[in-house]
Every structure is written in structure tokens, then in C-alpha cells.
Write a protein that holds these residues in place. Sequence first.
Motif, short mmCIF file in Angstrom:
data_model
loop_
_atom_site.label_atom_id
_atom_site.label_comp_id
_atom_site.label_asym_id
_atom_site.label_seq_id
_atom_site.Cartn_x
_atom_site.Cartn_y
_atom_site.Cartn_z
N TYR A 369 55.74 18.82 49.50
CA TYR A 369 55.00 19.92 50.12
C TYR A 369 55.80 21.22 50.17
O TYR A 369 55.34 22.22 50.71
N ASP A 370 57.04 21.21 49.65
CA ASP A 370 57.86 22.42 49.64
C ASP A 370 57.18 23.52 48.83
O ASP A 370 56.31 23.26 47.99
N GLN A 371 57.63 24.75 49.06
CA GLN A 371 57.06 25.88 48.34
C GLN A 371 58.18 26.83 47.91
O GLN A 371 59.11 27.09 48.68
N TRP A 372 58.07 27.33 46.68
CA TRP A 372 58.98 28.37 46.21
C TRP A 372 58.43 29.72 46.67
O TRP A 372 57.27 30.06 46.41
N VAL A 373 59.26 30.49 47.35
CA VAL A 373 58.82 31.76 47.92
C VAL A 373 59.89 32.82 47.68
O VAL A 373 61.09 32.52 47.73
N ASP A 374 59.49 34.04 47.43
CA ASP A 374 60.43 35.12 47.21
C ASP A 374 61.09 35.52 48.53
O ASP A 374 60.49 35.45 49.60
N CYS A 375 62.35 35.98 48.44
CA CYS A 375 63.09 36.34 49.65
C CYS A 375 62.47 37.52 50.39
O CYS A 375 62.70 37.68 51.60
N GLU A 376 61.69 38.34 49.72
CA GLU A 376 61.05 39.49 50.36
C GLU A 376 59.56 39.25 50.61
O GLU A 376 58.81 40.20 50.84
N SER A 377 59.17 38.01 50.60
CA SER A 377 57.77 37.68 50.85
C SER A 377 57.35 38.11 52.25
O SER A 377 58.09 37.91 53.22
N PRO A 378 56.17 38.68 52.40
CA PRO A 378 55.66 39.02 53.74
C PRO A 378 55.16 37.81 54.51
O PRO A 378 54.63 37.95 55.60
N ASP A 379 55.36 36.62 53.94
CA ASP A 379 54.89 35.39 54.59
C ASP A 379 56.04 34.57 55.18
O ASP A 379 55.85 33.42 55.55
N LEU A 380 57.22 35.17 55.29
CA LEU A 380 58.36 34.54 55.94
C LEU A 380 58.72 35.36 57.18
O LEU A 380 58.78 36.59 57.12
N TYR A 381 59.00 34.67 58.29
CA TYR A 381 59.25 35.37 59.55
C TYR A 381 60.44 34.75 60.28
O TYR A 381 60.71 33.55 60.17
N PRO A 382 61.14 35.56 61.08
CA PRO A 382 62.24 35.02 61.88
C PRO A 382 61.71 34.09 62.97
O PRO A 382 60.55 34.17 63.38
N VAL A 383 62.59 33.21 63.43
CA VAL A 383 62.26 32.35 64.56
C VAL A 383 61.85 33.22 65.74
O VAL A 383 62.52 34.19 66.07
N GLY A 384 60.74 32.89 66.37
CA GLY A 384 60.25 33.65 67.51
C GLY A 384 59.14 34.63 67.17
O GLY A 384 58.56 35.24 68.07
N TRP A 385 58.82 34.77 65.87
CA TRP A 385 57.79 35.73 65.47
C TRP A 385 56.43 35.35 66.03
O TRP A 385 55.69 36.20 66.54
N CYS A 386 56.08 34.08 65.96
CA CYS A 386 54.77 33.64 66.46
C CYS A 386 54.66 33.88 67.97
O CYS A 386 53.63 34.31 68.47
N GLN A 387 55.73 33.57 68.69
CA GLN A 387 55.72 33.80 70.13
C GLN A 387 55.53 35.28 70.44
O GLN A 387 54.78 35.66 71.34
N LEU A 388 56.20 36.12 69.67
CA LEU A 388 56.13 37.57 69.91
C LEU A 388 54.73 38.12 69.64
O LEU A 388 54.23 38.95 70.41
N THR A 389 54.10 37.67 68.57
CA THR A 389 52.81 38.23 68.19
C THR A 389 51.62 37.49 68.78
O THR A 389 50.50 37.97 68.70
N GLY A 390 51.88 36.30 69.35
CA GLY A 390 50.77 35.51 69.89
C GLY A 390 50.07 34.67 68.85
O GLY A 390 48.96 34.19 69.08
N TYR A 391 50.72 34.46 67.69
CA TYR A 391 50.14 33.62 66.64
C TYR A 391 50.49 32.16 66.92
O TYR A 391 51.53 31.85 67.47
N GLN A 392 49.61 31.26 66.52
CA GLN A 392 49.82 29.83 66.77
C GLN A 392 50.82 29.26 65.76
O GLN A 392 50.62 29.34 64.56
N LEU A 393 51.91 28.67 66.26
CA LEU A 393 52.93 28.07 65.40
C LEU A 393 52.70 26.57 65.30
O LEU A 393 52.57 25.88 66.31
#
Length: 528
Positions: A369-393
Motif C-alpha cells: 500500500y506504499d506510495q511514491w510521492v514527490d518531496c514537494e507534494s502538496p499532499d504531505l504535511y508535518p505532524v500536527g497538521w490535521c489537529q491544527l486545521t481540524g481535518y480528520q486524521l
Amino acid sequence: MGTCWGDISENVRVEVPNTDCSLPTKVFWIAGIVKLAGYNALLRYEGFENDPGLDFWCNVCGSDIHPVGWCAASGKPLVPPRTIQHKYTNWKAFLVKRLTGAKTLPPDFSQKVSESMQYPFKPCMRVEVVDKRHLCRTRVAVVESVIGGRLRLVYEESEDRTDDFWCHMHSPLIHHIGWSRSIGHRFKRSDITKKQDGHFDTPPHLFAKVKEVDQSGEWFKEGMKLEAIDPLNLSTICVATIRKVLADGFLMIGIDGSEAADGSDWFCYHATSPSIFPVGFCEINMIELTPPRGYTKLPFKWFDYLRETGSIAAPVKLFNKDVPNHGFRVGMKLEAVDLMEPRLICVATVTRIIHRLLRIHFDGWEEEYDQWVDCESPDLYPVGWCQLTGYQLQPPASQSSRESQSGSSKQKKKAKSQQYKGHKKKRKMPVGKKPVSLSSLPMTGGVRRSFSGDEELTPPPYRTLPAQTAPEAFPPPSTSREFSPSLKTVTTLQLKEELIDGEDYNFLQGASDQESNGSANFYIKQEP
């Protein structure tokens, strides 16, 4: 916050609520950052020295964390934790000694957090987005909601507004109205001939810009071979072919051996995309290359394949070779979008790094289930991003949840030729969500070639506001000192009079000469 994170690091001092206190009102104390993990900081109250007994985690961008001096300016009391209250008789002198020369957050930090969470995309904006059922074309969709820069797009023809697609506002999958026509990309015309009331086209300048390329000289040509990440099975890099050359540097790519006869599963990558590679990339970097379906001459050799198919490899010099100094390391934790079911953000780990390419592993799940993703992808976030924005993790999978699906997963673990592994998306389904049946989804040539396995599902009830609540408002305690509304650099460190006697001290916040990436943090100095 990426551009204004600055020098936030260990030993930076902040003012936070004092939870080790029996007073009926909300009081604060100074703490130092012991460790950073994404947006989160492990904090230790001043006075505990090397004792981690009351250490606690806090989101640095949360509403309850402030620069030193905030309490004085806001009339909030500073009270030592009850556990160490007996250690010093003169806490004011202790703080003066501890804080002189230390760093704190810039005074406008909370304002920068607020500004960074303002997004230019708004509900009712119209965009062109990839058709998740037919990757070769785009459709018109309308922004339904925006959470942390992530857009829930509803296809314009969806009467019940459940046919949706999630992506980031800087995703390469969305474009301004008219983009498809301008470059020659396939486009599904909407049955709706007139814009619905309130809907309006998104201004083109809001979309992510691609690098300009010169197609007048040597350029990609139809039939050239290359290696590409399969957008429908992101754990694999496959043998691929350029099927069509569009304008402005865009290319239509097909995965060899898995293409539909009508080309409905071709997908669009820009020539500078970090998801396409020259022939031999996988071999050089010791990555397993997925050969065409049905190809029997294994192990796969590019030289033989090019000769057998009468093809040529796309010139190496045409590919994007830029590798930013991204700083990712193997073993780092982050929050990552499951791009096969992009409404879900999951706990993940970086397991491999090839130049700018990251191998993202979803914690608790198998490597398939791994995924290859670019280092500048807008779909990678630091730990705590979901908590900050209110998104479900989505948390890591438990042993029981994996075992409950082991039967179906093992049966469907065959090659992508059977179906594109949309079944595996059941693994991160929120509790109470009914897994979708693949038999109910559209198939193309016997091969599932669409983006998401959740067409029949409605998105989970995401919160639309950050999880933190605003700090309680308390009237400032009576004091002989008045604060100037225009106070910028000088703030008074106010300590509760019942506990601390002695002279008043001022703490001057001056810009650090070691700042990086713009405004960062500030040194605290004792004012003469």
C-alpha cells in the motif's frame, strides 16, 4: 507556516496555561521547548530543570501558546506550578536569570498563523479537474468546502452533490476553466448549459504554475518510452509510453500492457513532472520496475523491449533533474494523503528516498500500500497538521483491523491486470463507513481505471474549524501598570503579587540576528 517558521527550535520559551494549579481562574507559566515534532512541541515548565514529570505536548500554532511577554500585555497572571512552588522564594529573580538572552516567539506569531490559514479558494468556485472514472479527461467541478487548503470538489452534474473529489488547491489535477481546450486535453462537456446561481470561475492566477518549456527544439514525441508512476497504483513505477503530446509541455501517458483500447485510462503529466523518469531510472536506483502486463521475457530488459517494440527511449535531457535540498530522512513521521482515496489523511513514515522521490508507508499497513510521492507534494504535511486545521486524521491500522480484511486482500493481491487494487482502500475506512463494492464501479476493458474507490460514499464529517478553542477571557487583575495599546517591543513580565514580591522587570523583545526564512523568534533581554 513554512515561510515563517524561522528559528523555532529547542529551548525557545513560551507562555502556556499552567495546568498544575488549584486556582479557579486560568493562569499561565513559562515553558521551554524540549523537543519538536512537526507543529507539535514537547514543553517543560520553567523550574523543573531536568525533571520531565510534567512535560506535555502542545501544538505550537495553537491558540494557547504565546510569546514571553504576552501575559503582561494581556493582563494575565503568571503562576508557578504547584509541584515546584516551594523551590524558590523569589520567582521573579529566577525568571530574570533564566530568560535573559533566551528566545521566544515573535510577537505577531499568532497573526501569522491566522494569515497562513486563509485560503484563496472559496466555495462555489468552478474548476476543471480530472475525471476520476476516466483519467484521460477533465470535468467541471465546484468547490464545496475548503479545509486547510484541501478542496472538496463536487462534479457539476452531481444532483445530490455526493459525486466528489478531494485534492489540494495546489494539486496538478485541477486547472482553471478553459485549460483543457487551451492545451488540447480531452474534456467532458457538462449537461448543465448555464452556471448555477452563485457559481463563478476561479481566477487562473490561483492555480499552481508549471515551469515553462521550449517545445520548438528536441522534444518528446508520441511512441517514446519512459518510466512513470502509475497514478492508479502509486506503489509501482511502470513501463510507459507517450501517447499524445499536448501544448504547454503536457503529455498524455499510458501504462504499457494495461491500457484501454480507447485510451480512456491515459493520464496527463507535465514534462517537468517528478513522476516521470527516463528509461533506466529504476535500474540505476535499484527500484523494481513493473513490466507490461503479460510480458514474459523476465527479468525485464529495456534494450530488448525497445528492439522488440521498435520504439525509442525519450531523451534523458528532457526530464526534470532538479533535486531540492528537501531535508527528508528515512524514518521521519508525517501525515500523508492516501492518494488512492484522497479524502483520507493518514499517519505515515518515509521509508526510502531516491533524489526527490519519497517512498511513503502508511503505518500499520503492508508495503503493497506504499506510495511514491514527490518531496514537494502538496499532499504531505508535518505532524500536527490535521489537529491544527481540524481535518480528520486516520490512525495506524490495528492488528484486528488488518486481520479482518486479510482474506479478501490476499485473494486480490494479484497483478494490477485483475483490478487496480481499489479494494485496498477499505483499510482506512472510518468507523461506520460502508466499504464500496468493486462490482458496482465502472470498469474499462475489464480493468478498473479510475481514481477512487469511494464513488458511492459521502465524505466523513470533517470539522471546518481548527480543533483548538480560543482561550477563555479573564478580566486583567488590578495593577498599577498601564499598558499602551501601541506596545510593540517592550512588555512587562507580570507575576502574581500574592506569590512574588520585589521590583517590576521589563523584558525587551528584539529581533534575533540569527533569523532564517523571514521573521522567526526573538531574544529576551532584561531592560536596564
